[in-house]
Write a protein that holds these residues in place. Structure first.
Motif, PDB file in Angstrom:
ATOM      1  N   ARG A  17       0.831  -1.208   0.000  1.00 53.97           N
ATOM      2  CA  ARG A  17       0.000   0.000   0.000  1.00 53.97           C
ATOM      3  C   ARG A  17       0.867   1.259   0.000  1.00 53.97           C
ATOM      4  NH1 ARG A  17      -1.032   3.361   3.882  1.00 53.97           N
ATOM      5  NH2 ARG A  17      -0.303   1.920   5.507  1.00 53.97           N
ATOM      6  N   VAL A  18       1.876   1.298   0.861  1.00 54.07           N
ATOM      7  CA  VAL A  18       2.735   2.475   0.953  1.00 54.07           C
ATOM      8  C   VAL A  18       3.490   2.690  -0.361  1.00 54.07           C
ATOM      9  CG1 VAL A  18       4.721   3.493   2.142  1.00 54.07           C
ATOM     10  CG2 VAL A  18       2.961   2.286   3.451  1.00 54.07           C
ATOM     11  N   GLU A  38       1.110   4.236  -2.828  1.00 53.58           N
ATOM     12  CA  GLU A  38       0.805   5.634  -2.507  1.00 53.58           C
ATOM     13  C   GLU A  38       1.949   6.562  -2.913  1.00 53.58           C
ATOM     14  OE1 GLU A  38      -2.133   4.776   1.328  1.00 53.58           O
ATOM     15  OE2 GLU A  38      -0.116   5.546   1.643  1.00 53.58           O
ATOM     16  N   TYR A  39       3.166   6.177  -2.576  1.00 57.79           N
ATOM     17  CA  TYR A  39       4.312   7.017  -2.939  1.00 57.79           C
ATOM     18  C   TYR A  39       4.544   7.010  -4.448  1.00 57.79           C
ATOM     19  CZ  TYR A  39       5.810   8.480   1.662  1.00 57.79           C
ATOM     20  OH  TYR A  39       5.876   9.097   2.886  1.00 57.79           O
ATOM     21  N   GLU A  86       2.226   6.790  -6.641  1.00 56.54           N
ATOM     22  CA  GLU A  86       1.195   7.663  -7.199  1.00 56.54           C
ATOM     23  C   GLU A  86       1.572   9.138  -7.043  1.00 56.54           C
ATOM     24  OE1 GLU A  86      -3.561   8.733  -6.558  1.00 56.54           O
ATOM     25  OE2 GLU A  86      -2.607   7.140  -5.381  1.00 56.54           O
TER      26      GLU A  86
END
Length: 216
Positions: free
Chosen positions: A188-189, A192-193, A195
């Motif tokens: 997930r992290v 997110e980064y 993106e």
């Protein structure tokens, strides 16, 4: 046509054994530093793991910090090599930059790389020395990729060093976050980064396209 007649250098058994011992020490130290951290690892632990003496460690490394430095540099050299190879697989500058970014994020998800390079290195080497090492291994590649994008018109014209440093530190923030993220949250992290970095770079790309002069 030129032919080389020099005889290949043959290493003695002692030299081969010395190199094998050094490699084994680095392998053992990498595991120790990743699992127990710099403070929780002793030279005796590393030597014991390969059934060597503490003297064998001191034969190759002056102290624990020197051993950590060697582990750190080996990890960084391997990471930079893989990132550069990912970029080199593409002739288009944008494809190369995106491939390099993806490989970098993959590297930072690796628990050994993340723990040693992003979490333990600032402690073991000190913040100033760690920053110098990161500049040595990572900044040059970032600057090269940014320069190629500018030359191809993929990024707007702006000071190369300033642009490279901004993106270098953005990537550094991603590295830190991925290293600190629990294993269950890394996917997930990473997304997110990835993106956010993608939006930053896409904005710069749109800026370049908007300021491009029409061909006559």
């Amino acid at each position: 046509m030129s032919y080389g007649f020099g005889m290949p250098t043959v290493k003695s058994r002692r030299e081969q054994y010395s190199e094998e011992t050094r490699t084994a020490l680095l392998d053992a130290a990498t595991r120790r530093f990743a699992e127990h951290g710099f403070a929780g690892t002793s030279l005796e632990d590393v030597a014991s793991d390969i059934r060597a003496t503490r003297g064998a460690v001191y034969h190759h490394f002056a102290n624990k910090t020197a051993l950590f430095q060697a582990v750190f540099e080996r990890l960084e050299e391997d990471a930079v090599r893989q990132i550069a190879e990912a970029a080199d697989a593409h002739s288009d500058p944008w494809a190369a930059a995106l491939a390099a970014q993806e490989k970098f994020l993959d590297q930072c998800c690796d628990p050994v790389y993340g723990r040693v390079v992003w979490q333990q290195a600032p402690i073991a080497l000190g913040w100033e020395r760690w920053n110098e090492c990161e500049e040595k291994y990572g900044y040059g590649l970032v600057e090269e990729l940014v320069g190629e994008l500018m030359a191809a018109g993929g990024l707007p014209e702006m000071p190369l060093e300033a642009a490279s440093r901004v993106l270098f530190h953005v990537l550094g923030a991603a590295g830190m976050a991925l290293a600190a993220a629990p294993e269950a949250d890394k996917t997930r992290v990473r997304a997110e980064y990835g993106e956010v970095i993608g939006h930053i770079v896409a904005g710069l790309r749109l800026s370049a396209e908007g300021t491009a002069q029409p061909r006559r």
